[in-house]
Design an enzyme around this catalytic site. Structure first.
Site, PDB file in Angstrom:
ATOM      1  N   GLY A   1       0.686  -1.151   0.069  1.00  0.00           N
ATOM      2  CA  GLY A   1       0.050   0.232  -0.160  1.00  0.00           C
ATOM      3  C   GLY A   1       0.903   1.338   0.039  1.00  0.00           C
ATOM      4  O   GLY A   1       0.491   2.177   0.607  1.00  0.00           O
TER       5      GLY A   1
ATOM      6  N   SER B   1      -6.294   1.047  13.726  1.00  0.00           N
ATOM      7  CA  SER B   1      -6.838   2.163  13.579  1.00  0.00           C
ATOM      8  C   SER B   1      -7.522   2.387  14.849  1.00  0.00           C
ATOM      9  O   SER B   1      -8.273   1.251  15.594  1.00  0.00           O
ATOM     10  CB  SER B   1      -7.904   2.244  12.465  1.00  0.00           C
ATOM     11  OG  SER B   1      -8.831   3.473  12.632  1.00  0.00           O
TER      12      SER B   1
ATOM     13  N   TYR C   1     -14.948  -2.546   8.704  1.00  0.00           N
ATOM     14  CA  TYR C   1     -13.663  -1.747   9.009  1.00  0.00           C
ATOM     15  C   TYR C   1     -13.300  -1.926  10.329  1.00  0.00           C
ATOM     16  O   TYR C   1     -12.014  -2.501  10.456  1.00  0.00           O
ATOM     17  CB  TYR C   1     -13.781  -0.727   8.448  1.00  0.00           C
ATOM     18  CG  TYR C   1     -12.549   0.250   8.509  1.00  0.00           C
ATOM     19  CD1 TYR C   1     -11.556  -0.061   7.625  1.00  0.00           C
ATOM     20  CD2 TYR C   1     -12.335   1.140   9.466  1.00  0.00           C
ATOM     21  CE1 TYR C   1     -10.284   0.773   7.660  1.00  0.00           C
ATOM     22  CE2 TYR C   1     -11.113   1.932   9.469  1.00  0.00           C
ATOM     23  CZ  TYR C   1     -10.122   1.353   8.551  1.00  0.00           C
ATOM     24  OH  TYR C   1      -8.906   2.287   8.642  1.00  0.00           O
TER      25      TYR C   1
ATOM     26  N   GLY D   1      -1.004   7.993   0.066  1.00  0.00           N
ATOM     27  CA  GLY D   1      -1.092   8.122   1.388  1.00  0.00           C
ATOM     28  C   GLY D   1      -0.131   7.669   2.484  1.00  0.00           C
ATOM     29  O   GLY D   1       1.202   8.184   2.213  1.00  0.00           O
TER      30      GLY D   1
END
Ligand code: NAP
Length: 286
Positions: A10, A138, A164, A14
């Site tokens: 990834g 997160s 999520y 970002g």
């Protein structure tokens, strides 16, 4: 000779992009595992131009397609003797229920299962490199309950936020289990909350969350700021081994929710992950 060999998922956007760039500046050899190779090659050029570090490599790896994950791991095994840092950074949220190539709920697959297969497949290289494994979690894990593990496929009804939150809770469970199962062989692992960061992540949220994200967007931090904890954990010369398995925020260990400290739920996730990825891990002789 590069200082360390780092593998990151990834990095085409970002937080991952800023992390890869910073580690290239610290003279790491950086392997960019990307689902879009053209984007990865562009990033490679950008990193080389900015850092003059030529040890930047691109490999195809779609975390929602486990065969590509196993193929990337095998390619790395053919090229490298050891890996010192693995950053399981890729992830995201999906507004509607979708399935991965392998028939798993996509949020669970791209945030957790794909990284489970990648990490387990790379284990011999990680052990040789006494690696740090960094998993992007997160604060969203706070709304997940261990009972969500009873239906990881969300077959009984999908909620974007719950899917999520569960995936990010799984990142914390996986971090702790890795430290427990592989600590003896020199592996350390860390879960990271990067902050509320202005990235492409927010373009995938739907419904009320889209409105909420618009409201808080002026207060979001930059991707460069959001990458700092990952960069610290990957780049620090020494880390106290007691920090392994912990959840980090703003560069410091902090306690996740009680649910995230639930050992039986954590062990259950390990069993579910092994069951759902069995055929890929067996084919890879793990
Ligand atoms: N932004 C936040 O506020 C926030 C807060 C807490 C945690 N996080 C976590 O931080 C991590 C990075 O997120 P970000 O904010 O930097 O988001 P982002 O800008 O959307 O970047 C996500 C990255 O993941 C890659 N990716 C997505 N699905 C993939 C797949 N199936 N296979 C391979 N790569 C895939 C994307 O590739 P493409 O470029 O091809 O799309 C991109 O490089 C995620 O794990 C996220 O859950 C973010």
């Amino acid at each position: 000779m590069p200082f360390r060999t780092t593998v990151i998922t990834g990095a085409t956007s970002g937080i991952g992009k800023e992390t890869a760039l910073a580690l290239a500046k610290l003279d790491h050899a950086v392997y960019l595992l990307v689902r879009d190779v053209a984007k990865g090659e562009e990033l490679k050029k950008e990193i080389i131009a900015q850092t003059n570090n030529r040890s930047i490599f691109v490999m195809h790896c779609d975390l929602a397609d486990m065969q590509t994950v196993v193929d990337a791991a095998n390619e790395l095994k053919g090229k490298l003797f050891a890996i010192n840092v693995l950053i399981n950074n890729a992830g995201g949220i999906n507004a509607a229920r979708q399935e991965s190539m392998d028939g798993n709920e996509l949020t669970f697959a791209m945030n957790h299962l794909g990284h489970f297969v990648l990490t387990m497949s790379l284990m011999p290289l990680l052990q040789k490199g006494q690696a740090r494994v960094i998993n992007l979690s997160s604060e969203a894990h706070k709304i997940a309950r261990p009972e969500l593990l009873n239906d990881v496929q969300f077959a009984k009804g999908f909620s974007s936020s719950k899917a999520y939150a569960l995936a990010k809770l799984c990142n914390i469970y996986f971090t702790k289990s890795l430290a427990e199962h592989y600590g003896q062989s020199g592996i350390t692992s860390y879960a990271v909350h990067p902050g509320v960061v202005k990235t492409q992540f927010w373009s995938s949220v739907g419904g009320l969350n889209k409105f909420l994200s618009w409201l808080i967007s002026p207060f979001m931090i930059t991707a460069e700021q959001g990458a700092q904890t990952s960069i610290y954990l990957a780049g620090a010369t020494k880390l106290n081994p007691k920090l392994s398995g912990q959840y980090f925020k703003k560069g410091k260990p902090t306690k996740p929710t009680l649910a995230a400290q639930n050992t039986s739920a954590r062990n259950k996730l390990w069993q579910i992950s092994e069951r759902l990825t069995e055929r890929f891990l067996q084919a890879n002789q793990i």
